[in-house]
Enzyme design. Structure first.
Site, PDB file in Angstrom:
ATOM      1  CB  CYS A   2      33.309  47.135  46.723  1.00  0.00           C
ATOM      2  SG  CYS A   2      34.482  45.829  46.397  1.00  0.00           S
ATOM      3  NE  ARG A  27      27.062  47.950  47.036  1.00  0.00           N
ATOM      4  CZ  ARG A  27      26.231  47.751  46.006  1.00  0.00           C
ATOM      5  NH1 ARG A  27      24.930  47.805  46.198  1.00  0.00           N
ATOM      6  NH2 ARG A  27      26.680  47.453  44.816  1.00  0.00           N
ATOM      7  CD1 TRP A  74      33.246  40.148  50.517  1.00  0.00           C
ATOM      8  CD2 TRP A  74      33.019  39.932  48.305  1.00  0.00           C
ATOM      9  NE1 TRP A  74      33.012  38.829  50.249  1.00  0.00           N
ATOM     10  CE2 TRP A  74      32.870  38.666  48.906  1.00  0.00           C
ATOM     11  CE3 TRP A  74      32.912  40.030  46.934  1.00  0.00           C
ATOM     12  CZ2 TRP A  74      32.625  37.503  48.172  1.00  0.00           C
ATOM     13  CZ3 TRP A  74      32.660  38.887  46.188  1.00  0.00           C
ATOM     14  CH2 TRP A  74      32.529  37.640  46.824  1.00  0.00           C
ATOM     15  CG  ASN A 100      31.349  46.812  43.118  1.00  0.00           C
ATOM     16  OD1 ASN A 100      31.851  45.721  43.378  1.00  0.00           O
ATOM     17  ND2 ASN A 100      30.039  47.013  43.108  1.00  0.00           N
ATOM     18  N   GLY A 101      34.118  45.472  41.220  1.00  0.00           N
ATOM     19  CA  GLY A 101      34.085  44.574  40.058  1.00  0.00           C
ATOM     20  C   GLY A 101      35.409  43.849  39.913  1.00  0.00           C
ATOM     21  CD  GLU A 485      16.460  30.917  52.523  1.00  0.00           C
ATOM     22  OE1 GLU A 485      17.144  30.489  51.568  1.00  0.00           O
ATOM     23  OE2 GLU A 485      16.696  31.995  53.084  1.00  0.00           O
ATOM     24  CE  LYS A 489      19.066  33.612  55.186  1.00  0.00           C
ATOM     25  NZ  LYS A 489      18.860  33.243  53.818  1.00  0.00           N
ATOM     26  CD  GLU A 492      23.145  33.505  54.291  1.00  0.00           C
ATOM     27  OE1 GLU A 492      23.906  34.104  53.520  1.00  0.00           O
ATOM     28  OE2 GLU A 492      21.930  33.426  54.077  1.00  0.00           O
ATOM     29  CG  HIS A 508      18.114   7.278  49.632  1.00  0.00           C
ATOM     30  ND1 HIS A 508      17.940   6.005  49.148  1.00  0.00           N
ATOM     31  CD2 HIS A 508      16.867   7.771  49.786  1.00  0.00           C
ATOM     32  CE1 HIS A 508      16.660   5.756  48.972  1.00  0.00           C
ATOM     33  NE2 HIS A 508      15.974   6.809  49.346  1.00  0.00           N
ATOM     34  CE  LYS A 607      20.718  41.702  51.033  1.00  0.00           C
ATOM     35  NZ  LYS A 607      20.067  40.564  51.720  1.00  0.00           N
TER      36      LYS A 607
END
Ligand code: AGP
Length: 612
Positions: A2, A27, A74, A100-101, A485, A489, A492, A508, A607
């Site tokens: 957050c 965030r 968040w 936050n946590g 990567e 991208k 997400e 395979h 983030k």
């Protein structure tokens, strides 16, 4: 994770803390709220939605005051709605808290408080904490600061909190354990925030709170104490060199696009003052004192999450190749819980853009407990991982606001290349090889520029593939992590399912997925496995897959079997992965825009994941 911001000073706090929330919205952004003290009265406005929705609500229900706190959330406990939004207020209506946590023992604390007659209005762990503070404040005749301190001594979990109390209307109390907090020191004005971005336009003088520290801020100054030992601590004031321009998006429609284009500069910034051409090596000041120990260790671990883990995988390949050191790469969430066998002959490298990722921080703490030498590769100066590792290297990519990491990733890979070069040259790598690598790195910005100039062509590729439900990304060797990567991208920010695979692995299993609706991105430089990649592409084409090739230079073979070709230019094979990432970033960006997604604040993401 957050966003937290607070202000105490001579101005009305509302404009300052709302602007601060906007700087922190990357965030976490599913609900937001403010609480201010106005002549000893507590005024709170909060709701689900974005900061702009909160701004509108404040027009409807205005409040003002010289002390204010604000939060953008968040969700961890309780869905994103008005009731669960922060700040949370105790049942007396006099104390407001933002957090936050995660409070891990909130259920047991809630039961004890209920037995004492406390009633709860939300599902959150945060409300439990504010009610606990309130209960102590009312019963034990302690100051507000001491009540917060006593409550935190009962808490198990991670927190960054800021709280105010109507009965002490000239005070803000803040404390951290596991979630970052920065104190900004102005001229008779004070700021408290999750990071420096809401503070930097007012003051560059900051203090980074350390774990287990609590600060009391009043109009006459601030006092910092240890929560557990209750002793006052004196902390150094740091001057930050962040600029406001760096945290603005300028003419770009999104932070992510700005940060993609920043890479022409940021990759060079990462190397600035660190390349040693005549020696074919690099100088990394942050690990200099530890080099005699590092070069003798028997193995490295690299631990990280997400995109940073992808950088770590490239780091494994290049450290083994150039420095001849065995490297284990592990997800931090796995590393922290499994039985690892570490000792003083192990270096554990933690890679983290934010420097606050909970799993990575926990992994480093475990490594230190087991005697390993720890090294941090972080982008945020003064972040927890940067401060808790024995040594480290900052990536100097500047603030990365877009949730999807771009410039931080290429900066991380650049640091790892310099590290491999530095250690390699001390462990037998030839001068000629070193000089060739330094020259390749030094010329990379021209290649980045050339790749960025292909943006419209890449946008067209996105346009023609925006309806896909699935993407496959393939690469070999150093380009396999780039395939991973690229897939991350894509998924997400565009919410298209995407998977990265070693190209040879396609046979395979994943090849069963290939049909005319499946775009397959193949990273295909003319290196020693090019012929193998051509075979893999042919296997895709034989099943009507849509091939998007990323290559150093076009050739008849590729043109014959590819639907789209993005040419990034000829270059040293070791920097190709860095440059080849950029078209994949641009592709993901435009797929997301075409699909109407929120590029900078993708759903469900934050983030920095400062919770487990
Ligand atoms: C990357 O685009 C994602 N936002 C995410 O995977 C991120 O890389 C991961 O959470 C690790 O974050 P860190 O680098 O700040 O530790």
């Amino acid at each position: 994770m957050c966003g937290i911001v607070g202000y105490l000073g001579v101005k009305d706090s509302i404009p300052i803390i709302i602007k601060g929330l906007k700087r922190l919205e990357y965030r976490g952004y599913d609900s937001a709220g403010v609480a201010v003290l106005d002549e000893g009265q507590l005024c709170t406005v909060k709701q689900a939605g974005k900061v702009k929705d909160l701004e509108a609500a404040l027009i409807e229900s205005p409040c003002s005051g010289r002390i204010g706190i604000a939060h953008t959330r968040w969700a961890t406990h309780g869905e994103p709605n008005d009731v669960n939004a922060h700040p949370h207020v105790d049942q007396t209506g006099k104390i407001a808290l933002i957090h936050n946590g995660i409070i891990e023992n909130y259920n047991s604390l809630r039961e004890v408080l209920k037995q004492q007659g406390v009633s709860f209005t939300s599902e959150t762990d945060t409300e439990v904490l504010v009610q606990l503070i309130s209960t102590i404040y009312q019963q034990d005749n302690l100051s507000f600061t001491m009540s917060v301190q006593a409550a935190l001594q009962e808490v198990v979990g991670a927190y960054g909190i800021v709280a105010i109390c109507a009965d002490e209307p000239d005070t803000i109390v803040a404390a951290r354990f596991g979630s970052p907090l920065v104190l900004g020191i102005g001229d008779g004005e004070y700021y408290i925030a999750s990071d420096a971005s809401p503070i930097v336009e007012y003051t560059r003088n900051v203090i980074y709170l350390d774990e287990g520290e609590l600060v009391t801020i009043t109009f006459t100054g601030y006092t910092i104490r240890k929560i557990a030992e209750d002793n006052i601590v004196t902390k150094e004031i740091t001057r930050i060199d962040l600029s406001v321009e760096e945290i603005e998006k300028g003419a770009f429609p999104h932070f992510m696009l700005k940060e993609i284009y920043d890479q022409e500069r940021t990759i060079k910034d990462t190397m600035r003052g660190r390349l040693l051409l005549s020696e074919g090596s690099a100088h990394l000041g942050g690990i200099q004192d530890y080099l005699p120990r590092i070069e003798k260790v028997r193995r490295f671990y690299i631990t990280a999450c997400g995109t940073s883990w992808h950088a770590g995988l490239i780091g494994k390949y290049i450290l083994e190749e150039f420095a001849n050191i065995p490297v284990h790469i592990e997800y931090a969430s796995e590393f922290r819980y499994r039985k690892t066998i570490l000792d003083g002959n192990t270096v554990v490298i933690a890679i983290s853009q934010s420097g606050e990722t909970a799993d990575t921080l926990a992994a480093i703490r475990k490594a230190r407990e087991q005697g390993a030498l720890t090294m941090g590769i972080c982008n945020v100066v003064g972040s927890s991982i940067a401060r808790e590792t024995d040594c480290g290297v900052y990536t100097h990519a500047g603030p990365e606001i877009g949730v999807a990491s771009t410039k931080a990733f290429t900066a991380q890979v650049t640091v790892l290349l310099m590290l491999a070069l530095l250690l390699g040259r001390r462990r037998g790598l030839s001068l000629d090889t070193g000089v060739a690598l330094v020259n390749a790195l030094d010329s990379i910005d021209q290649l980045v520029r050339h790749t960025l100039d292909q943006a419209n062509k890449i946008k067209q590729v996105a346009k023609e593939n925006q309806q896909a439900d699935n993407f496959l990304y393939l690469g070999r060797g150093l380009n396999f992590p780039i395939a991973l990567e690229g897939a991350l991208k894509c998924k997400e920010i565009s919410y298209i399912h995407a998977e990265g695979y070693p190209a040879a692995e396609m046979k395979h299993g994943p090849i069963a997925l290939i049909d005319e609706k499946m775009p397959v991105v193949v990273i295909a430089p003319h290196d020693r496995t090019f012929d193998k990649i051509i075979s893999n592409i042919s296997e895709v084409k034989a099943r009507q897959g849509r091939v998007i090739a990323i290559t150093d230079k076009c050739c008849p073979e590729l043109e014959r079997i590819s639907d789209f070709i993005i040419e990034v230019g000829e270059m040293h094979r070791i920097i190709f992965p860095i440059v080849a990432t950029i078209p994949l970033q641009i592709l993901a960006y435009h797929l997301a825009v075409y699909r109407g997604c929120n590029v900078d604040q993708p759903r469900n993401l934050a983030k920095s994941v400062t919770v487990e």
